[in-house]
Design an enzyme around this catalytic site. Structure first.
Site, PDB file in Angstrom:
ATOM      1  N   CYS A  40       1.199  13.764  -8.677  1.00  0.00           N
ATOM      2  CA  CYS A  40       0.866  12.372  -8.942  1.00  0.00           C
ATOM      3  C   CYS A  40       0.385  11.699  -7.665  1.00  0.00           C
ATOM      4  O   CYS A  40       0.472  12.259  -6.570  1.00  0.00           O
ATOM      5  CB  CYS A  40       2.058  11.642  -9.541  1.00  0.00           C
ATOM      6  SG  CYS A  40       2.351  12.079 -11.275  1.00  0.00           S
TER       7      CYS A  40
ATOM      8  N   HIS B 294       1.601   5.583  -8.695  1.00  0.00           N
ATOM      9  CA  HIS B 294       2.902   4.912  -8.642  1.00  0.00           C
ATOM     10  C   HIS B 294       3.259   4.524  -7.209  1.00  0.00           C
ATOM     11  O   HIS B 294       2.617   4.943  -6.244  1.00  0.00           O
ATOM     12  CB  HIS B 294       4.000   5.801  -9.249  1.00  0.00           C
ATOM     13  CG  HIS B 294       4.267   7.076  -8.489  1.00  0.00           C
ATOM     14  ND1 HIS B 294       5.219   7.187  -7.512  1.00  0.00           N
ATOM     15  CD2 HIS B 294       3.704   8.310  -8.592  1.00  0.00           C
ATOM     16  CE1 HIS B 294       5.252   8.419  -7.045  1.00  0.00           C
ATOM     17  NE2 HIS B 294       4.328   9.119  -7.676  1.00  0.00           N
TER      18      HIS B 294
END
Length: 480
Positions: A386, A367
């Site tokens: 992440c 992301h």
């Protein structure tokens, strides 16, 4: 040959080491190997098998015994020879260790060769040795690691005498009795030309130190303190162990990865985008902190999400948001929805302006991020697990263009609402952990081991553990 060492590493979670037995036990229990009906072994084939195992240092496996059956003096019947052959063949074909037992999460695709058939064919053809060696990775990088490992163990795995640390920082222009030893290590690592070096810390040495510091993820100021001395004190045994571990990691991986894929090296915090077998792009990423490590997994990107919302994971909600109050939620554009805290779309959203939606049960994905300053750090293990991508919008546009959905992506990203653009072909992503890479000249260089994951692999391969740097940072935010 230069065998250098870098710090901060080619090409979720507190992951605990599972009980996996001793190195000899691991070697004696190959995964997914079925012993066929016992074939006939000729003396020639048996000799080839023994010779292959005797040269297992080529693969960094010399610390593993593969059972007493490898002893040239041990009498072996056909059944024992077959078992031994399948065991060693499995070690080269899929790894001598099982990463799913070493790590709580490991879902990268692994090789699945038919060892039964391969051995039967090799016995008939009388080329058992050739077949066994063909099972290891055949690429240039593996061969370079093998050559480096053999060179190090030929030297006895030794290193220079320890350079004693002091509370005084060694700066360019200063004199110090440790300088000759420091120069010798810089020469050994390939950062400094050989020559006569006295007690003065010269400008040439400082430039060499700066290059090494940059390689190892230390601020490249040329000042020698504790972190820099820790690198200089790494021995040949430390380097050999790191190389053996990374050869093992290469054996875990499928030999024919998808020609179009995204590889993220967690240890180096770098992303490489492969398109049709060629490197199309590489860029920095931010990955998990050691206590919220990004796991080693394989998972495809299935869609691009423009202006994503973020449903706060329960763990982050409990540890970092509980008790903050309504004003905190308003400042961070968060609201309650169906009993969960959701951060709404916007440039300050913790996912930034694009999410690369991936399919896996661990809620791990790539992301964007509003915290752009993190990409300037050399050691970028700073997230909750992440992977944050540098210039994520540019990367999303690149993928959309390559996949033929650029118009749809531009339309979606031009709004301020969460929108999904499905990719016509899922793009495989491999989250790898590689601490030995290759410099511009193609020589192996060993980076830091930010999660300390080398130790558990090294121990399973029969090595003593320790000797690597660790990422130590206190940075925290609420992003995934």
């Amino acid at each position: 040959m230069r065998i250098g060492l870098i710090g901060s590493s080619l090409v979720a979670m507190s992951l605990m080491l599972s009980t996996c037995g001793s190195a000899e036990q691991n070697a004696a229990q190959p995964a997914n190997v079925t012993v066929p009906d016992q074939p006939q072994w000729s003396e020639a084939n048996a000799g080839q098998l023994r010779a292959a195992i005797a040269h297992r240092a080529t693969h960094g496996l010399d610390r593993m015994k593969f059972g007493s059956a490898a002893d040239p003096g041990a009498p072996l019947d056909d059944a024992k020879l077959t078992e031994l052959a399948l065991t060693y063949a499995g070690a080269l074909a899929r790894g001598a260790t099982d990463p799913s037992k070493l790590f709580a999460i490991y879902s990268l695709p692994r090789p699945q060769p038919d060892l039964r058939k391969g051995l039967a064919d090799a016995l008939k053809a009388g080329n058992v040795g050739v077949w066994i060696e063909s099972l290891a990775p055949q690429d240039d990088n593996y061969r370079k690691l093998s050559a480096a490992y053999l060179a190090l163990i030929k030297q006895g795995g030794g290193g220079a005498a320890a350079i004693s640390p002091t509370d005084t920082l060694l700066k360019p222009g200063m004199s110090d009795p440790r300088v000759p030893a420091i120069a010798a290590q810089l020469v050994a690592f390939g950062y400094l030309d050989a020559g006569t070096h006295g007690r003065r810390y010269t400008a040439a040495m400082a430039r060499a130190v700066q290059q090494m510091q940059a390689d190892y993820g230390i601020r490249p100021d040329g000042v020698i303190g504790g972190d820099t001395l820790q690198i200089l004190n790494l021995s040949g045994a430390d380097r050999a162990r790191a190389i053996a571990v990374n050869m093992e990691r290469m054996r875990w991986l499928q030999r024919d990865p998808p020609a179009t894929r995204i590889d993220v090296n967690i240890a180096a915090a770098r992303l490489t985008y492969w398109r049709d077998g060629e490197i199309a792009d590489t860029r920095k990423v931010v990955v998990g902190k050691p206590d919220t490590a990004t796991p080693q997994l394989g998972s495809p990107i299935v869609s691009l999400v423009a202006n994503p919302t973020w449903t706060i994971p329960r763990s982050i909600e409990r540890k970092e948001i509980a008790g903050k109050g309504a004003s905190y939620l308003r400042r961070h554009n968060m609201v309650w929805k169906n009993g969960r805290i959701v951060q709404q779309s916007g440039p300050d959203n913790s996912l930034g302006l694009v999410k690369f939606d991936m399919q896996n049960p661990h809620a791990i994905y790539l992301h964007d991020t509003p915290a752009k300053q993190l990409f300037d750090a050399i050691e970028r293990q700073r997230s909750h697990g992440c992977v944050r991508v540098d210039d994520a919008l540019g990367f999303a546009e690149m993928l959309a263009g390559d996949e033929g959905v650029l118009d749809q992506w531009q339309e979606a990203s031009g709004t301020d609402k969460e929108s999904f653009v499905k990719l016509p072909h899922a793009i495989p992503v491999r989250l790898l952990y590689q601490t030995v890479l290759f410099d511009a000249q193609g020589e192996p260089v060993t980076r830091s081991d930010p999660y300390g994951w080398n130790d558990r692999v090294a121990k399973a391969l029969g090595f003593d553990v320790g000797g690597g740097r660790r990422v130590m940072n206190s940075y925290t935010d609420i992003a995934p």
